[in-house]
Design an enzyme around this catalytic site. Sequence first.
Site, PDB file in Angstrom:
ATOM      1  N   ALA A 107      29.955  38.041  31.426  1.00  0.00           N
ATOM      2  CA  ALA A 107      29.563  39.927  31.064  1.00  0.00           C
ATOM      3  C   ALA A 107      30.393  41.108  31.901  1.00  0.00           C
ATOM      4  O   ALA A 107      31.851  40.499  32.304  1.00  0.00           O
ATOM      5  CB  ALA A 107      28.303  40.317  32.619  1.00  0.00           C
ATOM      6  N   LYS A 108      30.127  42.266  31.671  1.00  0.00           N
ATOM      7  CA  LYS A 108      31.397  42.527  31.209  1.00  0.00           C
ATOM      8  C   LYS A 108      30.537  44.404  32.054  1.00  0.00           C
ATOM      9  O   LYS A 108      29.578  44.919  31.243  1.00  0.00           O
ATOM     10  CB  LYS A 108      32.584  43.229  30.370  1.00  0.00           C
ATOM     11  CG  LYS A 108      33.747  43.452  31.286  1.00  0.00           C
ATOM     12  CD  LYS A 108      34.527  42.122  31.934  1.00  0.00           C
ATOM     13  CE  LYS A 108      35.855  42.668  32.405  1.00  0.00           C
ATOM     14  NZ  LYS A 108      36.964  41.636  32.960  1.00  0.00           N
ATOM     15  N   GLY A 109      31.530  45.545  32.453  1.00  0.00           N
ATOM     16  CA  GLY A 109      30.876  46.425  32.464  1.00  0.00           C
ATOM     17  C   GLY A 109      31.905  47.485  32.380  1.00  0.00           C
ATOM     18  O   GLY A 109      33.189  47.016  32.932  1.00  0.00           O
TER      19      GLY A 109
END
Length: 396
Positions: free
Chosen positions: A77-79
């Site tokens: 995941a990544k933000g």
Amino acid sequence: MTDHPLLSLTWTDPVTGRQGHLVVDRLVRGVASGGLRMRPGCTLEEVTGLARGMTMKEALHYDPDRPAGRYLPLGGAKGGLDCDPRDPEAYGLLVRYLRAVRPYLETVWATGEDLGLTQDVVDRAVREAGLVSSVQAVYPLLDDETAARRRLADAFAVEVDGIGLDELAGGCGVAESVLAALDRAGVPYAGTRVSLQGLGTMGGATARFLSGAGLRIVAVADLKGTIAHPDGLDVEALLAARDAFGTVDRSALRPGDLELPGDAWLSVAAEVLVPAAVSYAIDAADADRIGARWIVEAANMPVLPEAETVLARRGVTVLPDVVVNSGTNAWWWWTLFGDIGADPDEAFAHLRGSMRRLVGSVLARAEADGTTPRAAAHAIVAERLPVITERFGGPV
């Protein structure tokens, strides 16, 4: 891997109108791992690519043929936040974003520092947003949550010659990737020249480890430009003169140190280039200026695909980010799950051994397949993901 991420969202801050993004590429054991970055111009497309990269990093550090430790793979995941971290509104934006995505942080997304953010800032904002920890989604997977949290806190409290162990872990992995490539090519460390873009967390630690191994750091680029010296820079002096964002105070430079334009790091005489700052740093036009033999991607997605095609035709080896900078993520989980403790010697030994095996396997696969290291890494991931799905769940 599936063509589309499991979750993709864009949030608009009601106060500033700035946007934040979250992409969960894949869940394994119900959780995905990946940092939170802040930079002006950050896009959903960028965050999507980074989330896919995290899926690959997790898979690359899980070798089905080796005895497993306590840490087993997670998803990716990544933000990302579209804001300059130096902006006075940046911290408030960060807190509001964390509040907005709080349900995901509580259940499926374990995050931490990335470009533009340090872990202490993330931790402070996480507490203000009402969360227990930036990695609390992983807690249900732990055998002993209290002991694991204490172990990670102890590791973050360790300093080595004035720099935190958490800041050094990623750079140790990058440096070992460089050394593994040199060893495979039979190139001695002494006299090998390195040029870096970025002297922040990753670039600074990489410079320290490579300098300590006998390589010569001949150029470093930051927001003010490139600092260079053909005989080598005083790495420790530059590290001591950095601000919180990795910009060097020019008053610390020695007589003979050169101040050059910001893009000069690409074309200085060096065998190794280490882009350790921003994504999309090297495009096709830049490729023609590069005389290095290796480009080692300490940053995420720094070499554009069209540039890599040009470089490959010229015999330049690009060691991909999903391999090179994967040590930071792995160190977090090895520590939290209990494969290593808070001792720096133990951490560095574990990192070096793991990165040696990983880089060696990728370069061997590239040679056997007659392809690039990036293609080889993708091929290894494609083989491992079905095994991970079978053993731990999650879509292929």
